[in-house]
Design an enzyme around this catalytic site. Structure first.
Site, mmCIF file in Angstrom:
data_model
loop_
_atom_site.group_PDB
_atom_site.id
_atom_site.type_symbol
_atom_site.label_atom_id
_atom_site.label_comp_id
_atom_site.label_asym_id
_atom_site.label_seq_id
_atom_site.Cartn_x
_atom_site.Cartn_y
_atom_site.Cartn_z
ATOM 1 N N CYS A 27 0.808 -1.223 0.000
ATOM 2 C CA CYS A 27 0.000 0.000 0.000
ATOM 3 C C CYS A 27 0.842 1.274 0.000
ATOM 4 C CB CYS A 27 -0.961 -0.011 1.173
ATOM 5 S SG CYS A 27 -1.891 -1.535 1.273
ATOM 6 N N ASN B 199 -10.323 -0.425 0.712
ATOM 7 C CA ASN B 199 -8.866 -0.332 0.665
ATOM 8 C C ASN B 199 -8.390 -0.843 -0.693
ATOM 9 O OD1 ASN B 199 -6.122 -0.805 0.882
ATOM 10 N ND2 ASN B 199 -6.225 -1.671 2.947
ATOM 11 N N HIS C 265 -2.987 6.673 3.038
ATOM 12 C CA HIS C 265 -3.482 5.395 2.521
ATOM 13 C C HIS C 265 -4.856 5.132 3.129
ATOM 14 C CE1 HIS C 265 -4.098 1.370 1.428
ATOM 15 N NE2 HIS C 265 -3.780 0.855 2.596
HETATM 16 O O1 UT7 Z 1 -3.715 -1.765 3.676
HETATM 17 C C1 UT7 Z 1 -3.190 -2.709 4.538
HETATM 18 C C2 UT7 Z 1 -3.341 -2.356 5.886
HETATM 19 N N1 UT7 Z 1 -4.503 -2.971 6.519
HETATM 20 C C3 UT7 Z 1 -5.039 -2.347 7.532
HETATM 21 O O2 UT7 Z 1 -4.650 -1.249 7.809
HETATM 22 C C4 UT7 Z 1 -6.075 -3.026 8.377
HETATM 23 C C5 UT7 Z 1 -5.809 -2.684 9.818
HETATM 24 N N2 UT7 Z 1 -6.761 -3.235 10.730
HETATM 25 C C6 UT7 Z 1 -8.043 -2.801 10.778
HETATM 26 O O3 UT7 Z 1 -8.451 -1.963 9.988
HETATM 27 C C7 UT7 Z 1 -8.939 -3.330 11.860
HETATM 28 O O4 UT7 Z 1 -8.160 -4.079 12.771
HETATM 29 C C8 UT7 Z 1 -10.109 -4.219 11.319
HETATM 30 C C9 UT7 Z 1 -11.120 -3.346 10.589
HETATM 31 C C10 UT7 Z 1 -9.540 -5.288 10.410
HETATM 32 C C11 UT7 Z 1 -10.816 -4.888 12.491
HETATM 33 O O5 UT7 Z 1 -11.270 -3.912 13.410
HETATM 34 P P1 UT7 Z 1 -10.977 -4.106 14.985
HETATM 35 O O6 UT7 Z 1 -11.664 -3.008 15.668
HETATM 36 O O7 UT7 Z 1 -9.485 -4.203 15.135
HETATM 37 O O8 UT7 Z 1 -11.697 -5.454 15.275
HETATM 38 P P2 UT7 Z 1 -11.074 -6.780 15.904
HETATM 39 O O9 UT7 Z 1 -10.218 -7.483 14.914
HETATM 40 O O10 UT7 Z 1 -10.509 -6.443 17.230
HETATM 41 O O11 UT7 Z 1 -12.384 -7.637 16.108
HETATM 42 C C12 UT7 Z 1 -13.426 -7.234 17.016
HETATM 43 C C13 UT7 Z 1 -14.558 -8.238 16.933
HETATM 44 C C14 UT7 Z 1 -14.066 -9.687 16.988
HETATM 45 O O12 UT7 Z 1 -15.015 -10.421 17.732
HETATM 46 P P3 UT7 Z 1 -14.758 -10.763 19.289
HETATM 47 O O13 UT7 Z 1 -13.467 -11.514 19.319
HETATM 48 O O14 UT7 Z 1 -14.685 -9.426 19.964
HETATM 49 O O15 UT7 Z 1 -15.954 -11.569 19.627
HETATM 50 C C15 UT7 Z 1 -14.101 -10.134 15.559
HETATM 51 O O16 UT7 Z 1 -14.301 -11.525 15.429
HETATM 52 O O17 UT7 Z 1 -15.211 -8.107 15.678
HETATM 53 C C16 UT7 Z 1 -15.284 -9.386 15.033
HETATM 54 N N3 UT7 Z 1 -15.246 -9.183 13.594
HETATM 55 C C17 UT7 Z 1 -16.332 -8.903 12.855
HETATM 56 N N4 UT7 Z 1 -17.629 -8.770 13.188
HETATM 57 C C18 UT7 Z 1 -18.485 -8.459 12.191
HETATM 58 C C19 UT7 Z 1 -14.167 -9.189 12.770
HETATM 59 N N5 UT7 Z 1 -14.535 -8.934 11.507
HETATM 60 C C20 UT7 Z 1 -15.883 -8.753 11.532
HETATM 61 C C21 UT7 Z 1 -16.843 -8.438 10.545
HETATM 62 N N6 UT7 Z 1 -18.123 -8.303 10.927
HETATM 63 N N7 UT7 Z 1 -16.493 -8.255 9.260
#
Ligand code: UT7
Length: 311
Positions: A108, A262, A232
């Site tokens: 990216c 993204n 980005h």
């Molecule tokens: O360009 C490359 C760079 N990539 C990035 O910059 C991505 C960086 N990371 C992020 O943008 C975020 O970490 C995400 C958007 C991927 C995830 O957001 P988060 O606030 O970090 O969520 P998390 O991974 O901590 O997950 C929170 C909860 C989890 O459930 P539990 O364990 O709390 O029960 C996940 O299983 O949300 C759940 N979850 C979802 N729920 C509904 C994860 N994905 C989803 C989803 N829909 N799509």
């Protein structure tokens, strides 16, 4: 010697996939996706070359330059259409470009890497360079994995650059890589993107802020002098957290991720052109590009904007 931006263009495939569409096949919700990432829809379809050709053609036509007068084309992409030859070979042929062309994979941060490289080449003999960022992340996405499927999209953006005898528009830059973090975001050959989202998030804010700060310091520019941050487009919360640490108000960040998702190396030119189209830039405005991605790579570039390419 430096560079001047002569023209810009973008391309997005026609097919739009909304969060509501994803709700039908994944255990997710529009509410979760918007709240956690800021993304509402993404464009999907076509090949990386087709998207790059559309974006490149539009930038060349706006710059009013003969494609044969281009000395070099740099295609930033993490999603080439095949292993060999480089996707740039297809794009170069279809656009009727002169000179050479090659692909760059810096994830990216690829567009910023390519821009900085182009600036150096324009300072050492090249007259005109076309820089394109184009991606088809839909092909690297596991559509059954809600951790990643809600985030990515396809698209492209391009800039036509020309060498000028003065300092030019690129004032300072910073490129970097921490290969010890390569496991937190990867796609094996033939496989899909796998990501430790929380870890990427944490590091992304840090590298964006550090890289942007180094770039500003080099040019002796303060954050409050920046008219527009073009980050980005991965997650609205990463962008806002970085803005807070840099001392840049949220509304000074260019945003397209709500409608594109993204798009990796296409995201910075897509956000830049959206800001231009909305009349957000005037001559002499300072614009800071900052990208980060798999590797982890990062790259920032400070630009002094020039309103009309033919002014
Ligand atoms: O360009 C490359 C760079 N990539 C990035 O910059 C991505 C960086 N990371 C992020 O943008 C975020 O970490 C995400 C958007 C991927 C995830 O957001 P988060 O606030 O970090 O969520 P998390 O991974 O901590 O997950 C929170 C909860 C989890 O459930 P539990 O364990 O709390 O029960 C996940 O299983 O949300 C759940 N979850 C979802 N729920 C509904 C994860 N994905 C989803 C989803 N829909 N799509």
């Amino acid at each position: 010697m430096g560079m001047r931006i002569l023209g810009w263009g973008t391309a997005l495939p026609d097919r739009v996939v909304t969060n509501a569409d994803l709700e039908k096949t994944l255990d997710t919700s529009d509410e979760w996706i918007v709240e956690r990432s800021g993304i509402r829809q993404r464009h999907i379809g076509e090949s990386t070359a087709e998207i790059a050709i559309d974006a490149g053609r539009s930038a060349l036509s706006q710059a009013k330059v003969d494609p044969a007068s281009i000395d070099l084309m740099i295609l930033a992409t993490t999603t080439p259409d095949q292993s060999v030859p480089a996707t740039s070979a297809h794009v170069h042929h279809e656009l009727g470009l002169g000179g050479g062309a090659f692909d760059v994979n810096a994830a990216c941060a690829g567009f910023v890497y390519s821009l900085v490289m182009a600036n150096g080449l324009l300072g050492s003999g090249a007259k005109r360079i076309l820089v394109i960022g184009a991606e088809t992340l839909s092909g690297l996405t596991d559509w059954n994995d809600r951790n990643t499927a809600v985030l990515f999209g396809d698209g492209g953006g391009a800039l036509v650059l020309e060498s000028v005898p003065d300092e030019g528009q690129l004032l300072s830059w910073d490129l970097g890589l921490d290969g010890s973090a390569r496991h937190i975001l990867h796609a094996d050959l033939g496989g899909f993107i796998r990501m430790d989202g929380r870890e990427v998030f944490k590091r992304a804010v840090r590298v964006l802020v550090d890289s942007a700060t180094r770039t500003l310091e080099q040019a002796k520019v303060r954050a409050d002098e920046i008219k527009l941050l073009v980050p980005h487009q991965a997650n609205i919360r990463i962008i806002q957290a970085a803005c807070d640490r840099l001392g840049i108000e949220h509304d000074r960040a260019a945003l397209v991720l709500h409608r594109t998702g993204n798009t990796s190396s296409a995201s910075i030119p897509l956000a830049l052109v959206d800001a231009i189209d909305h009349g957000r830039l005037e001559s002499d405005d300072l614009v800071l590009f900052s990208g980060f991605g798999a590797g982890m790579t990062w790259g920032s570039a400070l630009i002094r904007w020039q309103a009309e390419p033919d002014e």
